[in-house]
Design an enzyme around this catalytic site. Structure first.
Site: not given
Length: 185
Positions: A37-38
């Site tokens: 994920d980010s």
């Protein structure tokens, strides 16, 4: 460069994403295939910065999709940092500057002779900004300055162009015996 960096990148990615190093092929997607994920990508960028002594801009990490992209981006950033370090090492110790307000001739400019420290560079830039839009900053470096050193000094002050100050950097082609030059060559 990437062939030397790749094993270090592979180890970092495997550790940070908790995957097997064997899964890291050039085409594997970091987000789709490895479920990064980010936040994972930001942490990975920070780890790469620490490992390679680089700065990974946020927009750059946003553009990386695959492991292959990550390796190539990291290698490119490391090459860029290495080139900046070499240029900085080539930079002259001493510079002479002249800030000339718009419409004035060089003889009426504010002159300085400084060791090129970050503080001196900021003082020179502040003088140029105080002279206003249309002013000129003329920086003279010692004649022995390399092309890389000349380019580094120009890059140091290039941002002033966006503020309306025209910047020129050139070598001193006259013998000054350590004195500041009276006219730029």
């Amino acid at each position: 460069m990437s062939e030397f960096a790749e094993p270090r990148i592979r180890r970092l990615v495997a550790d940070y994403l908790g995957v097997s190093a064997d899964e890291l092929t050039p085409e594997v997607s970091l987000t789709d295939d490895l479920a990064a994920d980010s936040l994972d990508l930001v942490e990975l960028a920070l780890a790469l910065e620490g490992e390679f002594g680089i700065e990974v801009p946020e927009r750059t990490i946003d553009e990386v999709r695959t492991y292959g992209d990550l390796v190539e981006t990291t290698a490119a950033l490391a090459r860029g940092q290495q080139a900046r370090d070499i240029s900085r090492a080539s930079a002259p110790a001493m510079v002479w500057s002249c800030v000339v307000p718009a419409g004035a001739d060089t003889s009426s400019g504010l002159r300085r002779a400084d060791n090129l420290t970050p503080y001196a560079a900021q003082e020179i830039a502040d003088d140029a900004l105080r002279a206003g839009r249309g002013a000129r900053l003329e920086v003279t470096v010692p004649v022995a300055t390399t092309d890389a050193g000349l380019a580094w000094v120009l890059d140091l002050f290039a941002w002033l162009d966006r503020r309306g100050v025209h910047v020129t950097v050139h070598r001193d082609h006259q013998s000054t015996g350590g004195q500041r030059p009276h006219a730029a060559a």
